[in-house]
Design an enzyme around this catalytic site. Structure first.
Site, short mmCIF file in Angstrom:
data_model
loop_
_atom_site.label_atom_id
_atom_site.label_comp_id
_atom_site.label_asym_id
_atom_site.label_seq_id
_atom_site.Cartn_x
_atom_site.Cartn_y
_atom_site.Cartn_z
CG HIS A 129 -2.12 0.83 1.13
ND1 HIS A 129 -2.46 1.71 0.05
CD2 HIS A 129 -3.35 0.99 2.17
CE1 HIS A 129 -3.52 2.29 0.17
NE2 HIS A 129 -3.97 2.01 1.54
NE ARG A 292 -3.70 7.29 0.88
CZ ARG A 292 -4.44 6.25 0.59
NH1 ARG A 292 -5.10 5.78 1.75
NH2 ARG A 292 -4.59 5.71 -0.52
N1 CP Z 1 -6.43 3.75 4.31
C1 CP Z 1 -7.10 3.40 2.89
O1 CP Z 1 -6.74 2.85 2.00
O2 CP Z 1 -8.67 3.58 3.04
P1 CP Z 1 -9.52 3.06 2.07
O3 CP Z 1 -9.63 1.84 2.01
O4 CP Z 1 -10.97 3.82 2.51
O5 CP Z 1 -9.36 3.66 0.78
N1 NVA Z 2 -4.77 -4.08 5.42
C1 NVA Z 2 -5.81 -3.51 5.30
C2 NVA Z 2 -5.78 -2.09 4.57
C3 NVA Z 2 -7.16 -1.12 4.12
C4 NVA Z 2 -6.42 0.41 3.66
C5 NVA Z 2 -6.75 -4.16 3.81
O1 NVA Z 2 -5.76 -4.63 3.06
O2 NVA Z 2 -7.73 -4.51 4.24
#
Ligand code: CP
Ligand code: NVA
Length: 305
Positions: A129, A292
């Site tokens: 991510h 973000r």
């Molecule tokens: N932290 C994040 O990516 O949040 P969302 O899943 O809401 O995009």
């Molecule tokens: N680890 C979580 C992050 C969400 C933003 C997922 O992958 O669901």
């Protein structure tokens, strides 16, 4: 930098450029100074998983840059019915100036970049991510005035967020300690990549099963959900296994007195973190979420401008 797929693939210089431009764009947005740096450009946003922050921050960010964000749910486009990544990448490259994708397999994001001819941004996979962690680094820099030499403790699942934190901290020279239950440790290849970068930046990496050891003297304490998207069937088992890894007042007290608390969100109060911590004075989760947008605007300008 042609794409943003993994923080391991970009340089420290790229990261510094992103953070520097994020600061400028945030200031301009707060002061109401127009910055249409992507006028006439279109970003396609493919989502195969749910999202609040990623979707809204990319969409609004692109609008603020004078460009057009196009939401493409994988349930609605032919990719979701089996059209290949190869064809999708080639076709979308004829219409768009950039693609943001949130999906399951990291290799799908890599293939989109390989077969297409436009920049690809990883908006989350099962493995990584990167946009989240760039926003986290920017937030830490805003709060602490530096990155190098700080210690971040991540407690919980060795997941996509933990992986990109390993990459990001190792690049910028922050120490990182990751505490996970046995069997839920970070991916070996990611750890290897982070160790390579840490050898260059001087950051120290600690991998442990002991949350107290990880949090000791940390400047930043970070956790994420115990049940990531796609793991819903494992929910009950995971809650049992991860309970000793909850970030609560007792664990947080082992960090530095002025430590800040981060969480990528969405959060599940009473599970990975208690209300006392996530809604307490040292939590900066909403600045983190706001960032973000500023950071992704910088990423889009650097890739698509
Ligand atoms: N932290 C994040 O990516 O949040 P969302 O899943 O809401 O995009
Ligand atoms: N680890 C979580 C992050 C969400 C933003 C997922 O992958 O669901």
């Amino acid at each position: 930098m042609k794409h943003l797929i993994s923080l391991h693939d970009i340089t420290l210089d790229d990261i510094n450029k992103i953070l520097g431009l994020s600061e400028t764009l945030k200031k301009q947005q707060k002061e109401g100074i127009q910055h249409h740096l992507l006028k006439g450009k279109t970003l396609g946003m493919i989502f195969s998983k749910s999202s609040t922050r990623t979707r809204v921050s990319f969409e609004v960010g692109m609008y603020q840059l004078g460009g057009y964000p196009l939401f493409l749910s994988s349930a609605d486009i032919q990719l979701g019915r089996g059209e290949t990544i190869y064809d999708t990448a080639n076709v979308l490259s004829r219409y768009l100036d950039g693609i943001m994708i949130r999906t399951y397999k990291q290799s799908d994001v890599e293939d989109l970049a390989k077969y297409g001819s436009i920049p690809v941004i990883n908006g989350l996979t099962d493995l990584m991510h990167p946009c989240q962690i760039l926003a986290d680094l920017f937030t830490i820099y805003e709060k602490k005035g530096t990155l190098k030499g700080l210690k971040l403790a991540y407690v919980g699942d060795g997941n996509n967020v933990a992986h990109s934190l390993l990459h990001g901290c190792a690049k910028v020279g922050m120490d990182i300690a990751v505490a996970t239950p046995k069997g839920y440790e970070c991916d070996g290849q990611i750890v290897k990549e982070a160790q390579e970068d840490a050898a260059e930046s001087g950051s120290k990496i600690l991998l442990t099963n002991d949350p107290v050891e990880a949090v000791a003297d940390a400047d930043v304490v970070y956790t994420d959900t115990w049940v990531s998207m796609g793991q819903e069937d494992e929910k009950e088992a995971r809650i049992k296994i991860f309970t000793p890894y909850q970030v609560n007042g007792d664990l947080f007290s082992k960090a530095k007195k002025d430590a800040i608390f981060l969480h990528c969100l969405p959060a599940y109060r009473g599970f990975e973190v208690t209300e006392e911590i996530i809604d307490g004075p040292q939590s900066v989760i909403f600045d983190e979420a706001e960032n973000r947008m500023h950071v992704q605007k910088a990423i889009m300008v650097l890739l698509m401008g």
